[in-house]
Scaffold this active site. Structure first.
Site, PDB file in Angstrom:
ATOM      1  N   SER A 556       0.843  -1.188   0.000  1.00  0.00           N
ATOM      2  CA  SER A 556       0.000   0.000   0.000  1.00  0.00           C
ATOM      3  C   SER A 556       0.886   1.248   0.000  1.00  0.00           C
ATOM      4  O   SER A 556       1.655   1.449  -0.936  1.00  0.00           O
ATOM      5  CB  SER A 556      -0.953  -0.039   1.198  1.00  0.00           C
ATOM      6  OG  SER A 556      -1.998   0.872   1.028  1.00  0.00           O
ATOM      7  N   HIS A 675      -7.694  -5.417  -1.662  1.00  0.00           N
ATOM      8  CA  HIS A 675      -6.475  -4.761  -1.169  1.00  0.00           C
ATOM      9  C   HIS A 675      -5.689  -5.628  -0.199  1.00  0.00           C
ATOM     10  O   HIS A 675      -4.525  -5.371   0.056  1.00  0.00           O
ATOM     11  CB  HIS A 675      -6.853  -3.437  -0.497  1.00  0.00           C
ATOM     12  CG  HIS A 675      -5.701  -2.527  -0.251  1.00  0.00           C
ATOM     13  ND1 HIS A 675      -4.870  -2.070  -1.255  1.00  0.00           N
ATOM     14  CD2 HIS A 675      -5.214  -1.982   0.895  1.00  0.00           C
ATOM     15  CE1 HIS A 675      -3.948  -1.280  -0.741  1.00  0.00           C
ATOM     16  NE2 HIS A 675      -4.133  -1.216   0.565  1.00  0.00           N
TER      17      HIS A 675
END
Length: 705
Positions: A556, A675
């Protein structure tokens, strides 16, 4: 407006096999280039892979399938890939049990037998009879639908839970009768970034955005959050809008009811840092009362005692403090310290009528218990140096639970007596790992500007500092998130095979409070990359490893960290793993939740100076032809609606086109995944088997230890 699009993609595409510049003659999938240019403050910026932003397009889907095949074909040649997977499955296969929590007449807990795709929620009655309450493994055939949130009403007779399909941030809420376990209301759809908070037996508060347009679920911007109240027995279309939308435009809104059911509290924010706080007295039926407005500070409600409100905040206290005020006049000028700010960052939980402050000293936990006047009751003795979390519960609790872990200690759950202050082991996992064979040490090194940075280094005992130890350098460096020591079976296998796992607590995180965070934001963002580079140099200078045995890793915002570091210093490491990263810094704010990250990054539209600064380190815009980059595995998921996969697609395409040496560039794309949260055990194991085996293979390791 100082930013405008200069031209759209023209119909004529330039096709080229991107393997032409690769001396190893790896034939990467062909990636077309389009003639697309944007203009920022008079500066033209080419975006040849703009078409990869459209994840719905057939040509994008075809390209993804080609990249998936190329990556899997390359990984298949690694002789010990299967062995690494077997090692991971073997150590992963142990029973995992959560701390229990009481709701109504039952005690609930999560358990995973070992390799189940998702953990199962069980409950136990007063006689000790145990049964499955909710099994997320039955939500879907492949185990990729996960339990995202769960909330019981005060009596424990009703429960609402949200599910995430394929890791998406868009959830559904399902409502059950807790006794019969049968659904009693319609399923609520299109829920995002939401808690669930019950008001009696009537219904609950939740948050969402307007329903996304067809085809834009994964990439469309999310704005104007709304808090709704769903009354049981009514349709979702009849849900009452409590706050938000056009009349109160905020990007993030969360509403929750206090333990005493008297207050509705709403936190409002436009970015990931800084929030407003509002409170409504449900007993006296007041309108929302502002506790604090503007977005200069962070503030949250810890607990209430009648008219008294206890808040924790960084207003006038960068390391946080806890204050009290009253519902009659809760504005900041009335706040009085209960637990004052210290030199260490702090967060506060409440349970059993007490406050538990968790301090962080050099990224390690210290816990203190206070009464409601702020008087210190005791400092809680922890099992060692590491990370402790928990100490939360209702006022009536006599016992609380907390977990303790570090890089070489599997997470153990302790039961804590509020009155005596004594802890006892509640659940210790039976992992095939002996901490006595490993060591984890904290060192401090100096960054480019002289700042002292802590770093944890973990490895098997008996390490030789000969510069030949495979090393993973992992960090994050953003959003006030602190990296505290935590055990991982993946790292255990890495260390068992002779590896070092090193984690520097770089700026941008919250390890030393707000000032540490702010020192890694906007036009100070390069401090983060310099801190990471200095960590790698320290490890190499002190003989832990060398360039040929170092891998950079992050996810991320940490994916941005790796992407920026490898383009700034391509000579620093042999291997790089930019995972689900924010890699196009000029356009990140155009997708899903990206606009909310502007506090940390700034945007290319803010000013010419901000545009130039972002462009100077944006990984997508700093891949240079003729440069030898590390062996790279760009990691993403095709259903990531937090950091859209276009970031990784474009960065991977740039690297494949411009790589000037034999080091391979792979783009590992997880299908039907988001994610990261909610992935099945099989998905997590396979990704990490690929990551570890690729790292060792590219470092020239022939046989596992």
């Amino acid at each position: 407006m100082k930013y405008k699009k200069l031209s759209v993609a023209v119909a004529a595409f330039a096709f080229a096999a991107v393997s032409a510049q690769n001396s190893n003659s790896l034939k990467y999938p062909e990636t077309k280039k389009v003639n697309h240019t944007d203009t920022y403050f008079g500066n033209q910026v080419s975006d040849p892979y703009r078409w990869l932003e459209d994840d719905r397009a057939e040509d994008t889907k075809a390209w993804v399938q080609q990249e998936v095949k190329f990556t899997q074909d390359y990984l298949a040649q690694i002789p010990f890939r299967g062995q690494i997977k077997k090692q991971l499955l073997d150590i992963w296969n142990y029973e995992k049990i959560s701390a229990p929590f009481k709701k109504g007449k039952y005690t609930y807990f999560y358990k995973n037998d070992g390799l189940q795709a998702q953990s199962v929620l069980y409950r136990k009655d007063a006689s000790g009879k145990t049964e499955v309450f909710l099994d997320p493994n039955k939500f879907s055939d492949k185990g990729t639908t996960s339990l995202a949130n769960l909330s019981f009403n005060k009596k424990g007779t009703l429960v609402a839970y949200s599910i995430s399909e394929g890791g998406s941030d868009w959830n559904k809420i399902i409502i059950l009768d807790a006794e019969t376990k049968k659904q009693i209301d319609e399923t609520l759809l299109d829920v995002k970034f939401s808690g669930i908070s019950w008001l009696g037996d009537e219904g609950f508060f939740y948050s969402s955005y307007d329903k996304p347009k067809d085809g834009s679920v994964l990439s469309g911007m999310t704005d104007k959050h709304k808090v709704y109240f769903h009354k049981l027995g009514t349709k979702q279309s009849q849900d009452e809008l409590i706050i938000g939308g056009d009349k109160f435009p905020r990007r993030y809104l969360s509403g929750y009811v206090t333990e005493d059911q008297r207050y509705l509290v709403v936190s409002a924010a436009n970015a990931t840092n800084g929030n407003e706080l509002y409170i409504k007295d449900l007993k006296n039926k007041t309108d929302f009362i502002p506790i604090i407005t503007g977005f200069e500070s962070n503030v949250g409600l810890v607990d209430t005692d009648g008219d008294t409100l206890f808040l924790h905040t960084d207003k006038n206290a960068p390391n946080m403090r806890m204050v009290k005020t009253t519902i009659q006049n809760p504005k900041p000028e009335t706040w009085k310290d209960v637990i004052a700010e210290t030199s260490e960052p702090m967060r506060v939980n409440s349970g059993g009528g007490y406050f538990f402050a968790t301090y962080m000293k050099d990224a390690l936990s210290q816990i203190k218990q206070y009464d409601k006047t702020g008087k210190l009751v005791r400092e809680i003795k922890l099992p060692g140096s590491g990370t402790a979390g928990g100490f939360g519960g209702e006022k009536t609790e006599k016992e609380l639970y907390y977990s303790f872990t570090n890089y070489i200690t599997p997470p153990t759950i302790f039961k804590f007596s509020i009155d005596s202050g004594k802890s006892e082991v509640y659940q210790k996992p039976k992992v095939k790992f002996n901490p006595e064979n490993y060591v984890s040490e904290q060192v401090f090194y100096t960054s480019a500007d002289g700042t002292k940075i802590p770093m944890m280094i973990s490895n098997k005992k008996g390490l030789k500092k000969d510069g030949k130890n495979p090393t993973i350098l992992y960090s994050y460096g953003g959003f006030n998130i602190s990296l505290q020591p935590a055990f991982s079976v993946v790292n255990a296998i890495w260390m068992e095979n002779g590896g070092i796992y090193a984690v520097p607590n770089i700026r941008g995180g919250g390890e030393y409070g707000k000032k540490w965070h702010d020192a890694g934001t906007k036009q100070q963002k390069k401090n983060v990359f310099n801190d990471f580079i200095a960590a790698g140099e320290y490890l190499q200078k002190n003989g832990y490893t060398s360039k040929d045995y170092m891998a950079l890793s992050g996810r991320s915002n940490g994916g941005l960290l790796v992407g920026a570091t490898m383009t700034m210093r391509p000579d620093l490491a042999k291997v790089a793993f930019p995972g689900v990263g924010v890699l196009d810094m000029l356009r990140y704010n155009k997708f899903t939740a990206g606009a909310g990250w502007a506090y940390d990054y700034g945007t290319a539209e803010d000013s010419k100076e901000m545009f130039e600064y972002l462009k100077s380190y944006s990984p997508v815009h700093n891949v240079k032809a003729g440069t030898c980059y590390p062996s790279t595995m760009v990691i993403t998921s095709d259903h990531d609606d937090r950091v859209v996969p276009a970031h990784s697609f474009k960065f991977g395409a740039e690297l494949q086109a411009k790589q000037a040496c034999k080091n391979p560039v792979l783009i590992r794309i997880e299908t039907n995944a988001g994610h990261g949260a909610g992935r099945s055990t099989e998905q997590v194991v396979m990704e990490n088997a690929d990551l570890l085996s690729f790292a060792l293979y590219e470092m020239g390791i022939k046989n596992l230890k």
